[in-house]
Design a protein around this motif. Structure first.
Motif, PDB file in Angstrom:
ATOM      1  N   ARG A 103      -4.287  19.767   8.035  1.00 20.50           N
ATOM      2  CA  ARG A 103      -4.857  18.652   7.287  1.00 20.50           C
ATOM      3  C   ARG A 103      -5.137  19.056   5.866  1.00 20.50           C
ATOM      4  O   ARG A 103      -5.322  20.094   5.480  1.00 20.50           O
ATOM      5  CB  ARG A 103      -6.130  18.163   7.977  1.00 20.50           C
ATOM      6  CG  ARG A 103      -5.729  17.448   9.263  1.00 20.50           C
ATOM      7  CD  ARG A 103      -6.917  17.065  10.116  1.00 20.50           C
ATOM      8  NE  ARG A 103      -6.614  16.152  11.157  1.00 20.50           N
ATOM      9  CZ  ARG A 103      -5.918  16.430  12.253  1.00 20.50           C
ATOM     10  NH1 ARG A 103      -5.393  17.595  12.419  1.00 20.50           N
ATOM     11  NH2 ARG A 103      -5.702  15.525  13.156  1.00 20.50           N
ATOM     12  N   ARG A 135      -1.454   3.453  11.128  1.00 26.74           N
ATOM     13  CA  ARG A 135      -1.292   4.905  11.214  1.00 26.74           C
ATOM     14  C   ARG A 135      -0.103   5.240  12.101  1.00 26.74           C
ATOM     15  O   ARG A 135       0.082   4.635  13.160  1.00 26.74           O
ATOM     16  CB  ARG A 135      -2.569   5.548  11.716  1.00 26.74           C
ATOM     17  CG  ARG A 135      -3.674   5.350  10.678  1.00 26.74           C
ATOM     18  CD  ARG A 135      -4.916   6.089  10.974  1.00 26.74           C
ATOM     19  NE  ARG A 135      -5.471   5.670  12.251  1.00 26.74           N
ATOM     20  CZ  ARG A 135      -6.522   6.220  12.807  1.00 26.74           C
ATOM     21  NH1 ARG A 135      -7.146   7.204  12.208  1.00 26.74           N
ATOM     22  NH2 ARG A 135      -6.970   5.782  13.965  1.00 26.74           N
ATOM     23  N   ALA A 154       0.838  -1.195   0.000  1.00 28.03           N
ATOM     24  CA  ALA A 154       0.000   0.000   0.000  1.00 28.03           C
ATOM     25  C   ALA A 154       0.876   1.248   0.000  1.00 28.03           C
ATOM     26  O   ALA A 154       1.921   1.282   0.650  1.00 28.03           O
ATOM     27  CB  ALA A 154      -0.895   0.002   1.224  1.00 28.03           C
ATOM     28  N   GLU A 155       0.455   2.267  -0.727  1.00 26.83           N
ATOM     29  CA  GLU A 155       1.172   3.539  -0.773  1.00 26.83           C
ATOM     30  C   GLU A 155       0.862   4.347   0.481  1.00 26.83           C
ATOM     31  O   GLU A 155      -0.276   4.377   0.938  1.00 26.83           O
ATOM     32  CB  GLU A 155       0.745   4.331  -2.014  1.00 26.83           C
ATOM     33  CG  GLU A 155       1.269   3.766  -3.317  1.00 26.83           C
ATOM     34  CD  GLU A 155       2.776   3.825  -3.410  1.00 26.83           C
ATOM     35  OE1 GLU A 155       3.366   4.853  -3.033  1.00 26.83           O
ATOM     36  OE2 GLU A 155       3.365   2.825  -3.845  1.00 26.83           O
ATOM     37  N   PRO A 156       1.855   5.025   1.048  1.00 28.82           N
ATOM     38  CA  PRO A 156       1.588   5.854   2.221  1.00 28.82           C
ATOM     39  C   PRO A 156       0.699   7.049   1.855  1.00 28.82           C
ATOM     40  O   PRO A 156       0.836   7.631   0.780  1.00 28.82           O
ATOM     41  CB  PRO A 156       2.966   6.325   2.669  1.00 28.82           C
ATOM     42  CG  PRO A 156       3.908   5.968   1.590  1.00 28.82           C
ATOM     43  CD  PRO A 156       3.250   5.003   0.679  1.00 28.82           C
ATOM     44  N   ARG A 157      -0.206   7.386   2.764  1.00 31.09           N
ATOM     45  CA  ARG A 157      -1.092   8.536   2.555  1.00 31.09           C
ATOM     46  C   ARG A 157      -0.869   9.498   3.716  1.00 31.09           C
ATOM     47  O   ARG A 157      -1.024   9.127   4.882  1.00 31.09           O
ATOM     48  CB  ARG A 157      -2.541   8.055   2.508  1.00 31.09           C
ATOM     49  CG  ARG A 157      -3.539   9.132   2.190  1.00 31.09           C
ATOM     50  CD  ARG A 157      -4.916   8.554   1.918  1.00 31.09           C
ATOM     51  NE  ARG A 157      -5.471   7.870   3.069  1.00 31.09           N
ATOM     52  CZ  ARG A 157      -6.494   8.326   3.778  1.00 31.09           C
ATOM     53  NH1 ARG A 157      -7.104   9.436   3.441  1.00 31.09           N
ATOM     54  NH2 ARG A 157      -6.933   7.644   4.815  1.00 31.09           N
ATOM     55  N   VAL A 158      -0.507  10.742   3.407  1.00 30.21           N
ATOM     56  CA  VAL A 158      -0.274  11.753   4.437  1.00 30.21           C
ATOM     57  C   VAL A 158      -1.625  12.328   4.847  1.00 30.21           C
ATOM     58  O   VAL A 158      -2.359  12.871   4.031  1.00 30.21           O
ATOM     59  CB  VAL A 158       0.672  12.864   3.930  1.00 30.21           C
ATOM     60  CG1 VAL A 158       0.835  13.948   4.982  1.00 30.21           C
ATOM     61  CG2 VAL A 158       2.033  12.276   3.560  1.00 30.21           C
ATOM     62  N   LEU A 159      -1.957  12.206   6.147  1.00 31.35           N
ATOM     63  CA  LEU A 159      -3.230  12.681   6.679  1.00 31.35           C
ATOM     64  C   LEU A 159      -3.118  14.104   7.217  1.00 31.35           C
ATOM     65  O   LEU A 159      -4.092  14.855   7.206  1.00 31.35           O
ATOM     66  CB  LEU A 159      -3.713  11.754   7.790  1.00 31.35           C
ATOM     67  CG  LEU A 159      -3.819  10.269   7.421  1.00 31.35           C
ATOM     68  CD1 LEU A 159      -4.101   9.429   8.642  1.00 31.35           C
ATOM     69  CD2 LEU A 159      -4.885  10.085   6.359  1.00 31.35           C
ATOM     70  N   ARG A 201       4.675  14.250  10.239  1.00 28.29           N
ATOM     71  CA  ARG A 201       3.497  13.875   9.446  1.00 28.29           C
ATOM     72  C   ARG A 201       2.683  12.819  10.177  1.00 28.29           C
ATOM     73  O   ARG A 201       3.234  11.972  10.866  1.00 28.29           O
ATOM     74  CB  ARG A 201       3.924  13.273   8.104  1.00 28.29           C
ATOM     75  CG  ARG A 201       4.753  14.159   7.247  1.00 28.29           C
ATOM     76  CD  ARG A 201       5.211  13.410   6.019  1.00 28.29           C
ATOM     77  NE  ARG A 201       6.133  14.213   5.253  1.00 28.29           N
ATOM     78  CZ  ARG A 201       6.941  13.735   4.350  1.00 28.29           C
ATOM     79  NH1 ARG A 201       6.949  12.432   4.086  1.00 28.29           N
ATOM     80  NH2 ARG A 201       7.750  14.521   3.679  1.00 28.29           N
ATOM     81  N   VAL A 253       0.714   9.703   9.024  1.00 32.69           N
ATOM     82  CA  VAL A 253       0.737   8.917   7.794  1.00 32.69           C
ATOM     83  C   VAL A 253      -0.053   7.628   8.005  1.00 32.69           C
ATOM     84  O   VAL A 253      -0.009   7.026   9.081  1.00 32.69           O
ATOM     85  CB  VAL A 253       2.202   8.568   7.412  1.00 32.69           C
ATOM     86  CG1 VAL A 253       2.266   7.742   6.148  1.00 32.69           C
ATOM     87  CG2 VAL A 253       3.038   9.822   7.273  1.00 32.69           C
ATOM     88  N   GLU A 254      -0.743   7.202   6.944  1.00 28.01           N
ATOM     89  CA  GLU A 254      -1.425   5.913   6.957  1.00 28.01           C
ATOM     90  C   GLU A 254      -0.813   5.048   5.865  1.00 28.01           C
ATOM     91  O   GLU A 254      -0.665   5.494   4.718  1.00 28.01           O
ATOM     92  CB  GLU A 254      -2.921   6.086   6.715  1.00 28.01           C
ATOM     93  CG  GLU A 254      -3.679   4.786   6.817  1.00 28.01           C
ATOM     94  CD  GLU A 254      -5.176   4.992   6.726  1.00 28.01           C
ATOM     95  OE1 GLU A 254      -5.886   4.434   7.568  1.00 28.01           O
ATOM     96  OE2 GLU A 254      -5.614   5.719   5.814  1.00 28.01           O
ATOM     97  N   VAL A 255      -0.423   3.847   6.254  1.00 31.93           N
ATOM     98  CA  VAL A 255       0.155   2.896   5.304  1.00 31.93           C
ATOM     99  C   VAL A 255      -0.564   1.568   5.509  1.00 31.93           C
ATOM    100  O   VAL A 255      -0.385   0.921   6.542  1.00 31.93           O
ATOM    101  CB  VAL A 255       1.672   2.705   5.535  1.00 31.93           C
ATOM    102  CG1 VAL A 255       2.240   1.707   4.541  1.00 31.93           C
ATOM    103  CG2 VAL A 255       2.411   4.006   5.463  1.00 31.93           C
TER     104      VAL A 255
END
Length: 181
Positions: free
Chosen positions: A181, A102, A70-75, A94, A96-98
């Protein structure tokens, strides 16, 4: 010099007391001052989590290609702030959700050292530390570099507005990052 010799003459316990005081003084000096020149380093990459794989393909059918991590998503993100000449930090923090995991990610940071430093998520902004409004993440892993703190499952990130780096020994703010955010 004669006064010092007279003070210690014939009193070995005074010599032992002076030596013990000197050792304690040096230990206290080391505890308080050494963080000013000691730096620690950590280079942790973001963890990768593979998505859950489906059941194996039935006989005679082709299996899907292997799943990609999964690609990391910056929250949310923020920059570490300046408190004063002895307490400050530089770099980005950051959320981050991967792959469902989280994290709070410190990215290429430089933080001034101090004794007994801890990291918190705070419901307040501006580096305000109130124990009732924070989520404890752990001791500071390093003063320089990139590293992660895993958030407990079910943590509502909407409640938290900043990341606070706090010295418990002296109840002093080291640095913080307000999150956007």
């Amino acid at each position: 010099m004669a006064v010092i010799r007279a003070f210690f003459a014939g009193h070995p316990y005074r010599i032992a007391a002076a030596a013990a005081a000197a050792v304690l003084g040096l230990a206290l000096f080391w505890y308080l001052a050494s963080p000013l020149w000691i730096r620690t380093y950590a280079e942790e990459s973001l963890p990768t989590r593979e998505p859950a794989r489906s059941a194996p393909a039935a006989a005679g059918t082709t299996a899907p290609a292997s799943a990609t991590p999964a690609e990391p998503r910056v929250l949310a993100r923020g920059q570490l702030g300046y408190v004063d000449d002895l307490h400050n930090g530089k770099g980005e923090v950051r959320l981050v959700e991967v792959g469902g995991l989280r994290l709070v990610r410190f990215e290429q940071v430089a933080i001034t050292n101090a004794p007994d430093i801890h990291v918190y998520l705070s419901k307040d902004r501006g580096g305000r530390y109130v124990p009732a409004n924070t989520l404890y993440l752990g001791t500071l892993r390093a003063t320089n570099g990139s590293f992660n703190y895993e958030l407990p499952p079910g943590t509502s990130l909407d409640d938290y507005q900043s990341v606070v780096v706090w010295c418990r020994a002296f109840a002093v703010l080291i640095t913080w990052a307000d999150l956007a955010r």
